[in-house]
Scaffold this active site. Structure first.
Site, PDB file in Angstrom:
ATOM      1  CG  MET A  60       3.548  10.203  -3.491  1.00 48.02           C
ATOM      2  SD  MET A  60       3.761  12.005  -3.370  1.00 48.02           S
ATOM      3  CE  MET A  60       5.037  12.111  -2.104  1.00 48.02           C
ATOM      4  CB  CYS A  92      -4.169  -4.041  -1.707  1.00 50.17           C
ATOM      5  SG  CYS A  92      -4.064  -2.249  -1.506  1.00 50.17           S
ATOM      6  N   GLY A 148       6.215   2.866  -6.131  1.00 49.39           N
ATOM      7  CA  GLY A 148       7.524   2.516  -5.598  1.00 49.39           C
ATOM      8  C   GLY A 148       7.765   1.030  -5.482  1.00 49.39           C
ATOM      9  CB  CYS A 157      -1.177  -1.372   5.512  1.00 51.44           C
ATOM     10  SG  CYS A 157      -2.681  -1.680   4.546  1.00 51.44           S
TER      11      CYS A 157
END
Length: 389
Positions: free
Chosen positions: A22, A115, A139, A212
């Site tokens: 998540m 990653c 996701g 990110c």
């Protein structure tokens, strides 16, 4: 009510534990909601990948402070346990340090591939196993389906504009057995509709855009802090040997770049090569960008026959050399030094060492992912300056 995707698992849901990665965004939150609503034993896990305090003021970045809070609120809404795992040191070693080192050596990295290959799938799958989970669900927009021989294959997502298969080429066959990607058969609009149906607090949260760990998209700041030599100025050299000006450091350039060169010439020039050892950026006309063959390294192969056989047979494939490019026809072979190579039917521009060369079985929207590798070298169509003059 929005149609629900097939969750594609074995066994009774109530006795099947699924760990959901998540990020705090709408996609992974809906995945958690799908499994929770279907009665699975769901555990939410969020990875703290870097000093989120430094990035908490930014929107559009994965797993910053706000994102961790959002993930915990989604878990609370769904009534599932949620854990935040400190992966900061391994993320720095496996992703950020490699990212900076690549730019310093004159190649253009894809940190999302590193990653996925290491932190998210290798390490997080191990954590899921420690938690007693049968599956790890994410996701990502990519489809995973059972193959006739019992293995699993990866396919491009139903919504072509969202397809993330390019970034997942390094996923191994063994990992695919335990990974699930329920959004691969869905469209984003339906995902957001489900988020609203589930009452999730992130239903209207904007999609992430930046890498990110790169504040505001300024990757040079990260590279210069870790590898200051990448910011050393040097010469901009034409393919014919003329020195045309000075550059601001090799980290600011990538193959195919035209803007930001800071040189005035009568004809448009593009970055053709980067020689970090000499601190040179080599430029030339657009014709010099066209590439006919690519050698690749660190190959992950998901095809039906062994990769050595595919090379020997010079198997036909379709390749993407950038995430935004459509797959183009090519065939596999070996270079003169024995390394795996991809020969393109038509020259491709902007092929950069460090980027991914991703292989598919056709060019269609539902193409199967066959694997891929890291681009090592590219052979230009034009072999001499005279040919592009």
């Amino acid at each position: 009510m929005t149609d629900l995707p097939l969750l594609d698992t074995d066994g009774d849901p109530a006795s099947t534990r699924v760990v959901v990665a998540m990020s705090g965004g709408v996609d992974s939150s809906v995945v958690a909601g799908l499994y929770a609503r279907a009665g699975y034993d769901v555990v939410g896990v969020t990875l703290q990948l870097y000093d989120h305090g430094e990035a908490a003021h930014r929107r559009g970045a994965c797993c910053a402070g706000q994102d961790i809070y959002d993930a915990s609120e989604v878990a609370r809404t769904l009534g599932i346990p949620h854990y935040v795992l400190d992966y900061e040191s391994r993320f720095k070693e496996e992703v950020i340090d490699r990212f900076a080192a690549s730019y310093a050596s004159g190649v253009t990295p894809i940190p999302c591939v590193d990653c996925n290959r290491t932190v998210k799938f290798r390490d997080l799958l191990a954590t899921a196993e420690e938690l007693g989970a049968r599956y790890l669900a994410t996701g990502h927009y990519v489809a995973s389906r059972a193959l006739p021989d019992g293995r699993r294959g990866l396919y491009r997502a139903a919504e072509e504009a969202r397809d993330q298969s390019y970034f997942l080429y390094a996923t191994t066959a063994a990992q695919l057995e335990r990974l699930r990607f329920p959004l691969g058969e869905m469209r984003k609009a339906d995902v957001r509709a489900l988020a609203a149906e589930f009452g999730l607090p992130v239903a209207d949260k904007p999609d992430s855009q930046d890498i990110c760990f790169v504040p505001g998209g300024d990757y040079a700041q990260v590279v210069q802090r870790l590898r200051p030599e990448a910011a050393e100025p040097g010469d901009i050299v034409h393919l014919d040997g003329r020195v045309l000006g000075r550059h601001r450091g090799v980290m600011h350039y990538t193959i195919g770049q035209r803007k930001g060169l800071g040189i005035a010439t009568p004809e448009p020039l593009y970055v053709i090569a980067i020689d970090a050892a000499r601190q040179q950026v080599r430029v030339g006309p657009r014709a010099a960008l066209s590439v006919s063959a690519i050698t690749i390294d660190d190959v992950n192969w998901l095809g039906d026959i062994p990769f050595t056989d595919a090379l020997a047979r010079q198997a036909d494939v379709y390749v993407k050399v950038r995430s935004t490019r459509p797959p183009v026809p090519a065939h596999l072979a070996r270079a003169t030094d024995g390394t795996p190579a991809v020969h393109l039917a038509v020259g491709e521009e902007g092929v950069a060492p460090g980027q991914a060369c991703v292989l598919y079985d056709d060019a269609g929207a539902a193409a199967r992912l066959l694997g891929g590798g890291t681009i090592m070298r590219a052979e230009r169509v034009a072999k001499s300056v005279a040919e592009v003059a």
